[in-house]
Design a protein around this motif. Structure first.
Motif, PDB file in Angstrom:
ATOM      1  N   UNK A 196      20.198  29.607  17.365  1.00 35.55           N
ATOM      2  CA  UNK A 196      18.883  30.115  17.755  1.00 35.55           C
ATOM      3  C   UNK A 196      18.094  30.636  16.559  1.00 35.55           C
ATOM      4  N   UNK A 197      18.800  31.252  15.605  1.00 38.02           N
ATOM      5  CA  UNK A 197      18.132  31.764  14.411  1.00 38.02           C
ATOM      6  C   UNK A 197      17.466  30.624  13.644  1.00 38.02           C
ATOM      7  N   UNK A 198      18.177  29.515  13.479  1.00 36.08           N
ATOM      8  CA  UNK A 198      17.589  28.362  12.795  1.00 36.08           C
ATOM      9  C   UNK A 198      16.434  27.784  13.604  1.00 36.08           C
ATOM     10  N   UNK A 199      16.628  27.664  14.900  1.00 32.56           N
ATOM     11  CA  UNK A 199      15.602  27.089  15.782  1.00 32.56           C
ATOM     12  C   UNK A 199      14.319  27.912  15.736  1.00 32.56           C
ATOM     13  N   UNK A 202      14.440  31.794  11.801  1.00 35.80           N
ATOM     14  CA  UNK A 202      14.995  33.041  11.296  1.00 35.80           C
ATOM     15  C   UNK A 202      15.761  32.806  10.009  1.00 35.80           C
ATOM     16  N   UNK A 203      16.302  33.877   9.459  1.00 31.60           N
ATOM     17  CA  UNK A 203      17.088  33.791   8.233  1.00 31.60           C
ATOM     18  C   UNK A 203      18.472  34.362   8.487  1.00 31.60           C
ATOM     19  N   UNK A 204      19.493  33.546   8.225  1.00 34.14           N
ATOM     20  CA  UNK A 204      20.888  33.952   8.409  1.00 34.14           C
ATOM     21  C   UNK A 204      21.520  34.144   7.029  1.00 34.14           C
ATOM     22  N   UNK A 205      22.032  35.329   6.802  1.00 37.61           N
ATOM     23  CA  UNK A 205      22.662  35.661   5.525  1.00 37.61           C
ATOM     24  C   UNK A 205      24.139  35.934   5.762  1.00 37.61           C
ATOM     25  N   UNK A 206      24.989  35.385   4.903  1.00 34.37           N
ATOM     26  CA  UNK A 206      26.426  35.673   4.969  1.00 34.37           C
ATOM     27  C   UNK A 206      26.801  36.656   3.868  1.00 34.37           C
ATOM     28  N   UNK A 207      27.522  37.695   4.260  1.00 30.14           N
ATOM     29  CA  UNK A 207      28.151  38.613   3.308  1.00 30.14           C
ATOM     30  C   UNK A 207      29.640  38.303   3.386  1.00 30.14           C
ATOM     31  N   UNK A 229      22.044  26.031   8.278  1.00 28.31           N
ATOM     32  CA  UNK A 229      22.185  27.209   9.127  1.00 28.31           C
ATOM     33  C   UNK A 229      22.308  28.515   8.341  1.00 28.31           C
ATOM     34  N   UNK A 230      22.599  28.422   7.058  1.00 30.53           N
ATOM     35  CA  UNK A 230      22.776  29.617   6.237  1.00 30.53           C
ATOM     36  C   UNK A 230      21.678  29.639   5.177  1.00 30.53           C
ATOM     37  N   UNK A 231      21.042  30.815   5.017  1.00 29.99           N
ATOM     38  CA  UNK A 231      19.905  30.943   4.108  1.00 29.99           C
ATOM     39  C   UNK A 231      20.201  31.760   2.861  1.00 29.99           C
ATOM     40  N   UNK A 232      21.405  32.265   2.748  1.00 35.65           N
ATOM     41  CA  UNK A 232      21.752  33.020   1.555  1.00 35.65           C
ATOM     42  C   UNK A 232      23.168  33.543   1.637  1.00 35.65           C
ATOM     43  N   UNK A 233      23.780  33.763   0.454  1.00 32.79           N
ATOM     44  CA  UNK A 233      25.143  34.285   0.365  1.00 32.79           C
ATOM     45  C   UNK A 233      25.141  35.530  -0.517  1.00 32.79           C
TER      46      UNK A 233
END
Length: 410
Positions: A196-199, A202-207, A229-233
């Motif tokens: 849903x975030x991608x749709x 939105x921005x999904x960040x992985x820590x 699906x991932x916008x940053x690490x």
């Protein structure tokens, strides 16, 4: 016996956020009492409620302590005073009674109107700018003469409502973390949130921590990056070192990832990895040269996904991409977190707590770790809205990827 009273008000989703219950508990817990003077309950789940509450205590000191406790739950004086503003005495120094922020949305009452505080984070000060904007500011960024909000007069903390959608609230989890619920069901709901975030742009960040690699979860994260699906690490030196080690040598800490068996002289593989990255100059140059051809950071480079690696005193190397200045690393973390709508914290206690302190409570946070204590400490350190899943990330991440792919096909 004489008593002291004060009338406060609360406005918003004070019932479903449990803010009202916390306020009543804090008043009673301090030895005070309360009386509802007016209570207008929202009729629909989208409506806000309004409460006018009289707080009573045996003396002024106790009353002030109660008011201080309930202020951070959104209870404010019925007749708000203007915020108290004092100049910073010198660079990186605050007035002694400066207001220390929470991670909840905050407004200040100044010049007869409410001003929404920008860049909300916990444990910061509020600087009032010349253009009548208010900004959450770290102490290191304060300059002599900056106008600092002091005390709690004219400060309104807005406690967020709980999300309405089942997939957002994890309604199947009755507490802040869960290790006893069906894993596939949880994975499906996490996948739905990521999808849903991608749709919704939105921005999904992985820590992330190195356990992602140790447990065999790296291919799943790599696939999520590859498919957008991932916008940053955000991570430390270890995740990058072991991800690259596993990509080149098939090991993590000298153990074969596919069957967890030791490799002859495998103990030096991670140092060989560090040396190779230095030989090429950086992770990007290693990818460009064709030496690194898979893995999380390979996918980041190939898909232009930004990453920030923050150093620590225990790092081997560290890699040339690692920022060893902790203040600079913190600033880079904050830059990458701008606009984040969903943050996945995976098997890293220290980085998770650090990032949690940088985020407003409006950002959805999901913490996944095999250790219950990691999730508990994250919540205890102030990130109260984090939703925890206690499970093996190596088994969980492939399930999440599988469910995302299922979403794509429907």
């Amino acid at each position: 016996m004489s008593t002291e009273t004060k009338t406060v008000e609360m406005r918003g989703h004070i019932i479903d956020s449990m803010a009202l219950a916390r306020v009543m508990n804090k008043i009673i817990g301090r030895g005070g009492s309360y009386e509802f003077l007016q209570f207008d309950v929202g009729v629909k789940d989208t409506d806000i409620s309004y409460l006018k509450l009289q707080v009573t205590a045996d003396n002024t000191t106790l009353l002030d302590e109660i008011l201080d406790d309930i202020h951070r739950e959104g209870a404010i004086d019925i007749d708000p005073k203007s915020a108290t503003i004092k100049p910073a005495p010198k660079d990186m120094t605050l007035p002694m009674d400066f207001y220390s922020t929470t991670n909840n949305e905050t407004r200040i009452f100044y010049d007869n109107h409410w001003i929404l505080v920008q860049k909300q984070m916990m444990d910061k000060c509020i600087v009032l700018r010349d253009d009548n904007t208010a900004v959450c500011t770290p102490i290191r960024d304060v300059h002599q003469g900056d106008e600092i909000v002091c005390g709690e007069d004219g400060v309104h903390v807005i406690v967020p409502r709980r999300p309405r959608k089942t997939t957002d609230t994890f309604a199947f989890m009755n507490s802040g973390s869960s290790s006893e619920r069906p894993t596939l069901n949880i994975a499906r709901r996490v996948a739905q949130d990521i999808y849903n975030a991608k749709k919704n742009n939105g921005r999904v960040i992985i820590v992330g921590g190195p356990a992602i690699v140790h447990t065999g979860g790296s291919p799943s994260i790599s696939a999520m990056i590859r498919h957008g699906y991932i916008n940053g690490i955000l991570a430390g030196n270890a995740l990058a070192v072991h991800d690259i080690e596993s990509s080149i040598y098939g090991t993590s800490l000298g153990m074969r990832i596919k069957d967890a068996t030791p490799v002859s002289k495998g103990h030096r593989n991670h140092m060989d990895t560090v040396n190779e990255v230095f030989t090429y100059g950086s992770i990007r140059q290693m990818v460009d040269a064709g030496r690194l051809q898979k893995g999380i950071f390979y996918e980041c480079v190939k898909n232009n996904i930004p990453f920030v690696l923050a150093g620590s005193i225990r790092d081997d190397g560290p890699l040339p991409d690692v920022i060893t200045d902790v203040v600079q690393a913190q600033r880079k973390y904050k830059e990458l977190l701008k606009g984040a709508t969903l943050v996945l914290m995976i098997s890293t206690m220290l980085h998770s707590i650090a990032v949690g302190n940088m985020l407003p409570s409006t950002v959805q946070i999901i913490a996944v770790d095999i250790n219950q204590s990691t999730v508990t400490k994250l919540v205890d350190r102030g990130t109260w809205h984090a939703l925890g899943i206690v499970t093996d990330v190596g088994a969980f991440l492939p399930l999440v990827l599988q469910e995302i792919q299922q979403q794509e096909s429907t």
